[in-house]
Design a protein around this motif. Sequence first.
Motif, PDB file in Angstrom:
ATOM      1  N   GLU A 234      95.278   2.810  96.877  1.00  0.00           N
ATOM      2  CA  GLU A 234      96.418   2.382  96.050  1.00  0.00           C
ATOM      3  C   GLU A 234      97.598   3.286  96.322  1.00  0.00           C
ATOM      4  O   GLU A 234      97.479   4.508  96.291  1.00  0.00           O
ATOM      5  CB  GLU A 234      96.034   2.430  94.567  1.00  0.00           C
ATOM      6  CG  GLU A 234      97.127   2.001  93.606  1.00  0.00           C
ATOM      7  CD  GLU A 234      98.054   3.127  93.174  1.00  0.00           C
ATOM      8  OE1 GLU A 234      99.122   2.830  92.622  1.00  0.00           O
ATOM      9  OE2 GLU A 234      97.697   4.305  93.397  1.00  0.00           O
ATOM     10  N   PHE A 242      96.374   1.471  89.092  1.00  0.00           N
ATOM     11  CA  PHE A 242      94.972   1.857  88.937  1.00  0.00           C
ATOM     12  C   PHE A 242      94.143   0.608  88.615  1.00  0.00           C
ATOM     13  O   PHE A 242      93.095   0.348  89.227  1.00  0.00           O
ATOM     14  CB  PHE A 242      94.861   2.905  87.830  1.00  0.00           C
ATOM     15  CG  PHE A 242      93.563   3.663  87.789  1.00  0.00           C
ATOM     16  CD1 PHE A 242      92.440   3.259  88.497  1.00  0.00           C
ATOM     17  CD2 PHE A 242      93.465   4.809  87.006  1.00  0.00           C
ATOM     18  CE1 PHE A 242      91.240   3.980  88.443  1.00  0.00           C
ATOM     19  CE2 PHE A 242      92.274   5.537  86.943  1.00  0.00           C
ATOM     20  CZ  PHE A 242      91.167   5.110  87.657  1.00  0.00           C
ATOM     21  N   LEU A 257      93.536   6.905  94.804  1.00  0.00           N
ATOM     22  CA  LEU A 257      94.814   6.653  94.145  1.00  0.00           C
ATOM     23  C   LEU A 257      95.852   7.634  94.677  1.00  0.00           C
ATOM     24  O   LEU A 257      95.702   8.846  94.525  1.00  0.00           O
ATOM     25  CB  LEU A 257      94.669   6.800  92.634  1.00  0.00           C
ATOM     26  CG  LEU A 257      93.704   5.814  91.968  1.00  0.00           C
ATOM     27  CD1 LEU A 257      93.413   6.238  90.541  1.00  0.00           C
ATOM     28  CD2 LEU A 257      94.261   4.399  92.001  1.00  0.00           C
ATOM     29  N   TYR A 266      98.993   5.296  83.346  1.00  0.00           N
ATOM     30  CA  TYR A 266      98.247   4.151  83.862  1.00  0.00           C
ATOM     31  C   TYR A 266      97.778   3.263  82.706  1.00  0.00           C
ATOM     32  O   TYR A 266      97.505   3.751  81.606  1.00  0.00           O
ATOM     33  CB  TYR A 266      96.994   4.607  84.613  1.00  0.00           C
ATOM     34  CG  TYR A 266      97.239   5.233  85.964  1.00  0.00           C
ATOM     35  CD1 TYR A 266      97.843   4.507  86.991  1.00  0.00           C
ATOM     36  CD2 TYR A 266      96.823   6.534  86.221  1.00  0.00           C
ATOM     37  CE1 TYR A 266      98.041   5.072  88.236  1.00  0.00           C
ATOM     38  CE2 TYR A 266      97.018   7.111  87.470  1.00  0.00           C
ATOM     39  CZ  TYR A 266      97.624   6.370  88.474  1.00  0.00           C
ATOM     40  OH  TYR A 266      97.818   6.939  89.704  1.00  0.00           O
ATOM     41  N   LEU A 268      94.626   0.720  82.071  1.00  0.00           N
ATOM     42  CA  LEU A 268      93.360   0.385  82.713  1.00  0.00           C
ATOM     43  C   LEU A 268      92.316  -0.074  81.701  1.00  0.00           C
ATOM     44  O   LEU A 268      91.962   0.686  80.792  1.00  0.00           O
ATOM     45  CB  LEU A 268      92.811   1.617  83.454  1.00  0.00           C
ATOM     46  CG  LEU A 268      91.413   1.491  84.054  1.00  0.00           C
ATOM     47  CD1 LEU A 268      91.431   0.544  85.238  1.00  0.00           C
ATOM     48  CD2 LEU A 268      90.895   2.859  84.460  1.00  0.00           C
ATOM     49  N   ILE A 280      85.997   7.325  92.406  1.00  0.00           N
ATOM     50  CA  ILE A 280      87.459   7.365  92.351  1.00  0.00           C
ATOM     51  C   ILE A 280      87.958   8.762  92.687  1.00  0.00           C
ATOM     52  O   ILE A 280      87.471   9.757  92.154  1.00  0.00           O
ATOM     53  CB  ILE A 280      87.959   6.950  90.952  1.00  0.00           C
ATOM     54  CG1 ILE A 280      87.512   5.514  90.650  1.00  0.00           C
ATOM     55  CG2 ILE A 280      89.476   7.073  90.853  1.00  0.00           C
ATOM     56  CD1 ILE A 280      87.709   5.087  89.217  1.00  0.00           C
ATOM     57  N   PHE A 282      91.703  11.049  93.355  1.00  0.00           N
ATOM     58  CA  PHE A 282      93.155  11.113  93.249  1.00  0.00           C
ATOM     59  C   PHE A 282      93.695  11.987  94.385  1.00  0.00           C
ATOM     60  O   PHE A 282      93.175  13.086  94.618  1.00  0.00           O
ATOM     61  CB  PHE A 282      93.584  11.710  91.907  1.00  0.00           C
ATOM     62  CG  PHE A 282      93.327  10.830  90.726  1.00  0.00           C
ATOM     63  CD1 PHE A 282      94.325  10.013  90.222  1.00  0.00           C
ATOM     64  CD2 PHE A 282      92.082  10.811  90.119  1.00  0.00           C
ATOM     65  CE1 PHE A 282      94.084   9.203  89.122  1.00  0.00           C
ATOM     66  CE2 PHE A 282      91.829  10.004  89.019  1.00  0.00           C
ATOM     67  CZ  PHE A 282      92.840   9.190  88.525  1.00  0.00           C
TER      68      PHE A 282
END
Length: 346
Positions: A234, A242, A257, A266, A268, A280, A282
């Motif tokens: 992303e 997200f 991300l 975000y 979500l 996930i 970052f």
Amino acid sequence: MSRALFIRGANDAYVAPFNLREGQPGEILIDVACVGLCGSDLHYYKDGGIGSAVVKEPFVPGHEFGGYLCEDFDDLGLAKGSLVAVDPNRACGHCEYCEKGYANLCPNVEFIGAPPFNGAMTERIWVPSSQIVPLPDNFTPLEAVMLEPLGVAIHAVDLAKPKLLERVALVGCGPIGLLILQVLKAAGAGEILAVDPLQHRRDMAGQLGAARTGTSVDDIREWTDRAGAPLVIEATNSPLGFRDAVVAAKIGGRIVLVGIPDGDTYTLPAAEARRRGLKIKFARRMGEVYPRAIELVAGGKVDVTSLVTHQVGLDEAPDTFRNHADNVPGYIKSLIYPKGFSKLGG
């Protein structure tokens, strides 16, 4: 007296005289050739800050830049007038994160172009000599500038660890997304499914090798028979980025991300992510990636030039900020030339 572009607060950018500070021991003076307008610069412009980095008084943005040495730099064997790039991240070097090799996560960082540290949207700037990046002789100022965002893309792909010929969903086709697309291809990824709401960005993604381009993650779901992709990267500025990455991901998939959402928040639905059992990560800035970035550009494996759609002088910079903030069609990456636009950049 020099001039610079200042951001005073949300939607308030202007050009004014700038008093260059005195240099400090260990610093070297750079004649700024050009500087990129980055997504984070736009956040300072649109939101007045990013998290704790808040614009409390007028400051000069700009951390993607290249320029010419104003003096010889004997440590690297560089003569006065040499074109160099600059790593804007000055980590402390002694915290636990720096000692573990995560200088990009240093909480004590002094980052050029992030308040309160003035950046390079001005004619000259003092930088720590340790952050000078020497370049091949045939590099242009444009290529020097684009090494920093390319470094962010390389770091993102390092985190993603794409498998050979693995299908990847790319959510967001701004400058960072388009660089990620090219690094993914260089890393051996398979079919890349790219989505972005803006037509000119989708067109560029197709030109750079995306297998399919669409407007939203609904397209990714359709292309994958609603299963999603095993890897999603992303790179948007959307608070829904997200969520969209989660919706595009396959059960048991991985997400990286990279984007910074407008408003620093975000949105979500938790169940969507939890029920997929997603991994996930970052991304934040980059590690020690400049040698690879230089090699990718020098070897023609990443095309940075085609991403630069606008090159302007300092007086045009406030309008350029507004145009990017308003998503004016045709704008992908803009470079600002503090001493006037030069064809050397293109």
